[in-house]
Design an enzyme around this catalytic site. Structure first.
Site, PDB file in Angstrom:
ATOM      1  N   CYS A 269       0.857  -1.190   0.000  1.00  0.00           N
ATOM      2  CA  CYS A 269       0.000   0.000   0.000  1.00  0.00           C
ATOM      3  C   CYS A 269       0.891   1.237   0.000  1.00  0.00           C
ATOM      4  O   CYS A 269       1.874   1.301   0.747  1.00  0.00           O
ATOM      5  CB  CYS A 269      -0.903  -0.007   1.230  1.00  0.00           C
ATOM      6  SG  CYS A 269      -1.999   1.421   1.349  1.00  0.00           S
TER       7      CYS A 269
ATOM      8  N   HIS B 106     -10.155   1.329   1.434  1.00  0.00           N
ATOM      9  CA  HIS B 106      -9.694   2.676   1.813  1.00  0.00           C
ATOM     10  C   HIS B 106     -10.885   3.604   2.044  1.00  0.00           C
ATOM     11  O   HIS B 106     -10.884   4.403   2.985  1.00  0.00           O
ATOM     12  CB  HIS B 106      -8.804   3.279   0.723  1.00  0.00           C
ATOM     13  CG  HIS B 106      -7.359   2.935   0.848  1.00  0.00           C
ATOM     14  ND1 HIS B 106      -6.605   3.251   1.955  1.00  0.00           N
ATOM     15  CD2 HIS B 106      -6.518   2.321  -0.018  1.00  0.00           C
ATOM     16  CE1 HIS B 106      -5.356   2.840   1.773  1.00  0.00           C
ATOM     17  NE2 HIS B 106      -5.282   2.264   0.587  1.00  0.00           N
TER      18      HIS B 106
ATOM     19  N   HIS C  25      -9.072  -3.457  -2.441  1.00  0.00           N
ATOM     20  CA  HIS C  25      -8.143  -2.621  -1.678  1.00  0.00           C
ATOM     21  C   HIS C  25      -8.624  -1.165  -1.644  1.00  0.00           C
ATOM     22  O   HIS C  25      -8.664  -0.539  -0.587  1.00  0.00           O
ATOM     23  CB  HIS C  25      -6.751  -2.726  -2.311  1.00  0.00           C
ATOM     24  CG  HIS C  25      -5.689  -1.948  -1.618  1.00  0.00           C
ATOM     25  ND1 HIS C  25      -4.714  -2.562  -0.869  1.00  0.00           N
ATOM     26  CD2 HIS C  25      -5.422  -0.619  -1.575  1.00  0.00           C
ATOM     27  CE1 HIS C  25      -3.895  -1.628  -0.387  1.00  0.00           C
ATOM     28  NE2 HIS C  25      -4.308  -0.447  -0.809  1.00  0.00           N
ATOM     29  N   GLU C  26      -9.004  -0.637  -2.816  1.00  0.00           N
ATOM     30  CA  GLU C  26      -9.400   0.780  -2.876  1.00  0.00           C
ATOM     31  C   GLU C  26     -10.740   1.027  -2.189  1.00  0.00           C
ATOM     32  O   GLU C  26     -10.909   2.048  -1.523  1.00  0.00           O
ATOM     33  CB  GLU C  26      -9.414   1.271  -4.319  1.00  0.00           C
ATOM     34  CG  GLU C  26      -8.078   1.163  -5.042  1.00  0.00           C
ATOM     35  CD  GLU C  26      -6.882   1.745  -4.294  1.00  0.00           C
ATOM     36  OE1 GLU C  26      -7.029   2.751  -3.577  1.00  0.00           O
ATOM     37  OE2 GLU C  26      -5.782   1.187  -4.429  1.00  0.00           O
TER      38      GLU C  26
END
Length: 163
Positions: free
Chosen positions: A89, A135, A131-132
């Site tokens: 990351c 976030h 993953h995004e």
């Protein structure tokens, strides 16, 4: 517009749930351009708005030469049992650990014109979509590590030069 500085682990914006984008205006168009400029740098698969200090639901991606963005993304579907996948990351530089990710994912959202965007895929695309969107929900990939790996990763964070 500009390549923006990536916020690092410990910055509160990375732990906050991002707000939906209610109206597309010049500020949102500028945010999208900054996300695209920032993800274009080598070695970057995705950049979420919180990583550049903006608590809104948007991210850019750079997968296999395809660069794009999505506003108000929702992780609409995942397929397959989660498997450990090597992951890093930008907000936790220098660390690489196996995070549990589904092998296929689909995200839906909109573009700057309000048109529906559907992003889906397997491999790196599936990993980046998960993953995004994490976030945008205030979660870093470190939370997806097995307990012993997370403990080791947190030690590495504390010992890193950037922390």
């Amino acid at each position: 517009m500009a390549v923006r500085t990536i916020r690092l682990f410990g910055d509160p914006v990375l732990r906050a749930v991002s707000a939906p984008i209610d109206a597309i205006d010049d500020g949102i168009r500028s945010l999208v351009q900054d996300l695209l400029d920032t993800v274009e740098l080598p070695g970057r698969a995705g950049v979420a708005a919180p990583q550049i200090g903006v608590g809104l639901r948007a991210f850019s991606y750079n997968i296999d030469g395809e660069i794009g963005y999505v506003l108000n993304p929702v992780l609409a579907e995942v397929r397959g049992e989660p498997v450990p996948v090597g992951e890093g990351c930008l907000s936790v530089p220098g660390l690489w650990h196996d995070a549990l990710r589904h092998p296929w994912a689909r995200v839906t959202g909109v573009d700057l014109d309000g048109n529906e965007v559907v992003l889906e895929g397997e491999g790196l695309m599936a990993q980046a979509l998960q993953h995004e969107t994490d976030h945008l929900d205030g979660m870093l990939y470190l939370s997806r590590l097995a307990p012993d790996d997370r403990k080791r990763a947190m030690r590495e964070v504390r010992e890193s030069a950037w922390f």
